[in-house]
Design a protein around this motif. Structure first.
Motif, short mmCIF file in Angstrom:
data_model
loop_
_atom_site.label_atom_id
_atom_site.label_comp_id
_atom_site.label_asym_id
_atom_site.label_seq_id
_atom_site.Cartn_x
_atom_site.Cartn_y
_atom_site.Cartn_z
N ALA A 136 -5.15 3.54 0.02
CA ALA A 136 -4.80 4.61 -0.84
C ALA A 136 -5.92 5.91 -0.49
N LYS A 137 -7.05 5.51 -0.92
CA LYS A 137 -8.18 6.48 -0.58
C LYS A 137 -8.26 7.12 0.82
N GLN A 138 -8.28 6.36 1.73
CA GLN A 138 -8.22 6.82 3.11
C GLN A 138 -7.21 7.78 3.45
N THR A 139 -5.87 7.66 2.76
CA THR A 139 -4.77 8.63 3.24
C THR A 139 -4.78 9.56 2.32
N GLY A 140 -5.47 9.68 1.30
CA GLY A 140 -5.37 10.57 -0.05
C GLY A 140 -4.01 10.44 -0.80
N ALA A 141 -3.54 9.42 -0.79
CA ALA A 141 -2.54 9.20 -1.84
C ALA A 141 -2.88 9.19 -3.19
N GLU A 142 -2.21 10.01 -4.14
CA GLU A 142 -2.58 10.22 -5.42
C GLU A 142 -1.90 8.92 -6.44
N ALA A 143 -0.93 8.65 -5.92
CA ALA A 143 -0.35 7.28 -6.52
C ALA A 143 0.28 6.09 -5.80
N ILE A 144 0.24 4.96 -6.47
CA ILE A 144 0.82 3.80 -5.78
C ILE A 144 2.13 3.56 -6.29
N HIS A 145 3.22 3.27 -5.71
CA HIS A 145 4.29 2.48 -6.22
C HIS A 145 4.31 0.83 -5.75
N PRO A 146 4.23 0.12 -6.79
CA PRO A 146 4.18 -1.32 -6.14
C PRO A 146 5.59 -1.95 -6.11
N GLY A 147 6.74 -1.30 -6.16
CA GLY A 147 7.96 -2.02 -5.79
C GLY A 147 8.23 -3.15 -6.70
N ALA B 39 3.31 -5.92 -8.55
CA ALA B 39 4.30 -5.08 -9.37
C ALA B 39 3.89 -5.40 -10.87
N GLU B 40 3.69 -6.68 -11.32
CA GLU B 40 3.35 -7.00 -12.75
C GLU B 40 2.20 -7.63 -12.79
N ASN B 41 1.12 -7.12 -12.12
CA ASN B 41 -0.26 -7.67 -12.02
C ASN B 41 -1.09 -6.51 -12.90
N ASP B 42 -1.47 -6.94 -14.08
CA ASP B 42 -1.98 -5.91 -15.06
C ASP B 42 -3.37 -5.31 -14.78
#
Ligand code: MV4
Length: 670
Positions: free
Chosen positions: A74-85, A90-93
């Motif tokens: 995410a950092k390497q590509t400049g992604a501001e957000a992550i969708h876990p599907g 997805a349900e890992n706090d």
């Protein structure tokens, strides 16, 4: 200040859900970054995303579950957000927290909400305080076996023992009498400790043949919470959902409203934000009980999208970007009925074992306002052993359940899958079962309909055998023409044989039954005889797999795909698999192929066809077996002679046993 939508998001998932998320981002003008493991290097989501980052080896533990790799991508590509599907992280706090720490928005609920719903007992205590109806039981901290048994006795049998950390049926025991309680508790705790590292359990009254009805909810960061009707997911197999639909058939408006209200209260109790699902068990008299909350977008979310006309990934993105929910409760309405069927690469004939392999041929129905296909694969892709073997989700919509159901059976019949075993025919049987058509839904539906589901389809129609024979002949002819073999009768375009017709017999095996097609090559058509019925046939192949045929003046369109000596014929919304018995091959039977001399199935010896010592040609019939009322012939693997038979007519044989001793002629001899 108006919040701004993300420019780039990373999708920490694979398969169909990654593709599903990409589709919405595309529509909204958001750049997408896919991550992939070795096995997924050339997967559909990787091809569809704007950018893709390799995150490790094929096992999910070393790729899709490695938080640091995903954050680095995410950092390497400049992604501001992550969708876990769904699934994976997805349900890992801890993952939600790690995203926040890295300054990246987790497109999902707050980590505290994930944690709160992560323990069954803690969740029950929270939602009980919010007034949500629960299955009666004990969910306290006292784990003393004698105390838990007292609780079970007081609740009344049967009871369920459930691991607090459990899920998907794991760490769950039904106990029918007090005599069985102590042993069941021990075994449940052992499984829970081994699987979850937490052996605490709760005790519940066991509901008999309940329905699984779940409610879609959504929250935003302003404290708004809405519910978006319910889905009936009662049709499950070993805790895997098979068919889901929305709305739940034949529930009263009163129950629908009560479920919606209870779901919103459960979500409110944990300060819920983003998409979530509150699961209930509903008993025959309409009593409903909170079961658990899934703090993610679910596999089956499309049925709710279809009846509400909404895009839940868009809602998740807006909420994560700080926008309020696009609609309030009063603006959300329900129209029509939607059904989803999950098409899996699994073999219903072998206890639904996953089937690994290349999707040599894959055709799904055309998408329309009535038919949606969510898939992570295309023809040519491979189902690997590393992940869930889902091929596609088929989702249909229509004004009523009956219409949607007929849309679904039609859509399923338009699916063509070659290369892996799959459950499409099983799904069609299931959808036409008496219980499903009558909407007599509960969690035992599949068990109850075993007889219906086990029904063997009728013999392959002659038309399918004719198409298979035609495909063999047309392909040979095309090959001969392209090789421009002047000596080949098939290379001559007009009147292949001037004065004589050429006849040959093609013998096909399907389900251990043999059918011969006698093909007569004539000047302008073929005569193809199956048994005593002879047919006039013309035809041509298009695009390698499509056949346009005219059989006795009747036009037919079929798809014929040949793989590993098996001919898959798709005709009239049915599929048939035939094996062409090559007379020069050892045998038409796969099992017998290696040696030709072992029993391909358990059965009885019907006849010995040659004398020991008698010289036979390659392919000669040596022995006939009968199993399950079908005969199969054992052929000579080469020219030679049977030295001895190990069985006599009337003997029973087990699958895999050696049947006879065969001596091949020395090469060059005979
Ligand atoms: C139950 C139940 C009956 N009574 N709880 C199965 C998975 C887990 N999440 C909860 N499950 C059940 N809990 C009580 N008190 C029956 C099931 C159950 C089930 C629930 C939903 C869908 C399919 C199911 C299949 C078997 C058992």
């Amino acid at each position: 200040m108006k919040p701004t939508m993300f420019t780039t998001i990373l999708i920490a998932n694979r398969g169909e859900i990654a593709c599903r998320i990409i589709a919405t981002c595309r529509r909204l003008g958001i750049r997408t970054v896919a991550v992939y493991s070795d096995a997924d290097a050339n997967s559909r989501p990787v091809r569809l995303a704007d950018q893709a980052v390799h995150i490790g080896p094929s096992p999910a533990r070393e790729s899709y579950l490695v938080i640091d790799r995903i954050l680095a991508a995410a950092k390497q590509t400049g992604a501001e957000a992550i969708h876990p599907g769904y699934g994976f992280l997805a349900e890992n706090d801890g993952f939600a927290d790690a995203c926040a720490q890295a300054g990246i928005v987790f497109i999902g609920p707050p980590s505290a909400a994930i944690r709160a719903m992560g323990s069954k007992a803690a969740a029950k205590i929270l939602v009980r305080q919010a007034g949500v109806p629960l299955t009666p039981g004990y969910d306290g901290a006292n784990q003393e076996p004698s105390f838990l048994k007292q609780q079970a006795d007081a609740i009344g049998y049967p009871v369920m023992i459930k691991a607090n950390a459990g899920g998907g049926g794991k760490g769950m025991r039904r106990v029918d009498s007090r005599a069985q309680f102590a042993a069941a508790l021990l075994s449940c705790k052992r499984e829970a400790a081994a699987s979850f590292g937490d052996d605490s359990v709760l005790i519940e009254k066991c509901l008999i043949h309940p329905r699984h009805i779940e409610v879609q909810v959504f929250g935003d960061t302003f404290g708004n919470i809405v519910s978006l009707f319910e889905r009936d997911c009662s049709v499950q197999r070993r805790h895997q959902k098979v068919i889901e639909e929305a709305p739940a058939p034949s529930i009263t408006q009163q129950l629908r409203d009560a479920l919606g209200h209870a779901a919103r209260e459960a979500a409110r109790a944990v300060g819920y934000v983003s998409a979530g699902t509150v699961e209930f068990l509903v008993d025959r008299d309409g009593g409903f009980h909170f079961m658990e909350m899934n703090t993610r977008l679910q596999v089956e979310h499309p049925v709710t999208e279809m009846i509400t006309g909404l895009d839940f990934v868009e809602w998740q993105l807006r909420v994560a970007a700080g926008e309020p929910l696009p609609l309030n409760q009063g603006q959300i309405s329900l129209r029509g009925h939607a059904i989803e069927a999950r098409i899996y690469a699994e073999d219903p004939a072998h206890d639904f074992l996953p089937s690994i392999g290349k999707l040599v041929h894959l055709k799904t129905p055309s998408p329309s306002p009535h038919v949606r296909i969510d898939t992570g694969v295309e023809q040519g892709d491979t189902i690997t052993p590393f992940y869930d073997p889902m091929i596609a989700k088929l989702i249909v919509w229509d004004e009523t359940r009956e219409l949607a159901l007929s849309r679904m059976t039609r859509a399923l019949s338009e699916c063509q899958i070659v290369g892996v075993a799959n459950n499409a025919a099983f799904l069609r049987r299931l959808l036409t079962s008496p219980s499903f058509t009558a909407a007599n839904l509960d969690t035992s539906l599949i068990e109850r309909e075993q007889k219906w589901l086990a029904y063997e389809s009728a013999a392959t129609p002659d038309s399918a055998v004719i198409i298979a024979a035609l495909s063999v002949v047309l392909r040979e002819r095309a090959a001969a023409e392209s090789a421009s073999d002047a000596n080949s009768p098939w290379a001559m375009r007009d009147g292949w044989r001037v004065n004589a017709t050429y006849m040959r017999s093609l013998v096909f095996t399907q389900n251990d039954r043999e059918t011969a097609a006698v093909v007569e090559y004539r000047a302008h058509d073929y005569r193809i005889a199956i048994g005593h019925a002879s047919h006039t046939v013309t035809g041509q192949m298009r695009y390698e797999v499509s056949i346009d045929a005219v059989i006795d003046g009747q036009r037919m369109q079929a798809t014929v795909v040949s793989v590993d000596g098996r001919i898959h014929v798709f005709l009239d919304r049915q599929s048939h698999v035939l094996t062409l018995n090559d007379p020069l091959e050892i045998s038409g039977h796969d099992h017998a192929k290696e040696s030709g001399l072992i029993a391909p199935m358990p059965g009885r010896v019907v006849a010995l066809l040659v004398q020991p010592g008698e010289a036979v040609e390659k392919g000669a019939s040596l022995m006939v077996l009968e199993a399950m009322k079908m005969e199969c012939t054992i052929h000579a693997p080469a020219a030679g002679r049977v030295q001895s038979f190990f069985f006599a007519a009337g003997d029973q044989v087990n699958e895999g046993v050696e049947l006879l001793h065969f001596d091949r002629d020395a090469p060059g001899g005979h």
